[in-house]
Scaffold this active site. Structure first.
Site, PDB file in Angstrom:
ATOM      1  N   CYS A 183      85.067 -47.350  41.475  1.00  0.00           N
ATOM      2  CA  CYS A 183      85.721 -46.850  42.687  1.00  0.00           C
ATOM      3  C   CYS A 183      85.498 -45.337  42.724  1.00  0.00           C
ATOM      4  O   CYS A 183      84.499 -44.847  42.229  1.00  0.00           O
ATOM      5  CB  CYS A 183      87.208 -47.220  42.671  1.00  0.00           C
ATOM      6  N   TYR A 184      86.443 -44.608  43.268  1.00  0.00           N
ATOM      7  CA  TYR A 184      86.323 -43.152  43.357  1.00  0.00           C
ATOM      8  C   TYR A 184      86.532 -42.464  42.012  1.00  0.00           C
ATOM      9  O   TYR A 184      85.727 -41.652  41.581  1.00  0.00           O
ATOM     10  CB  TYR A 184      87.344 -42.575  44.348  1.00  0.00           C
TER      11      TYR A 184
END
Length: 102
Positions: A64-65
């Protein structure tokens, strides 16, 4: 089953060694701005079809981020029969930072 977290260096070795499947769970705009080579954009993929079609014994790397949300997604894949699931520590930000340091 459960997943394991993995460092950027270990993720690179995993991708180089056994052709792991890579799943990016960020939004489509972030994916378009940059992603790990050959990553599948989860936001634009039918996950039920994806899960049904995959070889669940093949390593699966989820990111993800920043490496937080991917843990929940990694557990989802582990709960759905994937036997080698990894969540990228630090997420795409760590991956991109490591690339820029090279």
């Amino acid at each position: 089953m459960t997943y394991r977290t993995i460092s950027v260096d270990d993720a690179r070795a995993l991708l180089a060694g056994n052709g792991a499947t890579v799943v990016d769970i960020r939004d489509p705009v972030s994916f378009e701005d940059g992603h790990i080579d050959n990553a599948i954009a989860a936001e634009t993929t039918d996950m039920n079809a994806f899960v049904a079609a995959q070889d669940k014994t093949k390593p699966l790397l989820v990111y993800c981020y920043h490496g937080i949300s991917s843990r929940r997604a990694a557990q989802y894949f582990a709960d759905n029969g994937f036997t080698q699931v990894y969540s990228l520590d630090g997420g795409y930000e760590a991956w991109a930072n490591a690339e820029s340091e090279e």
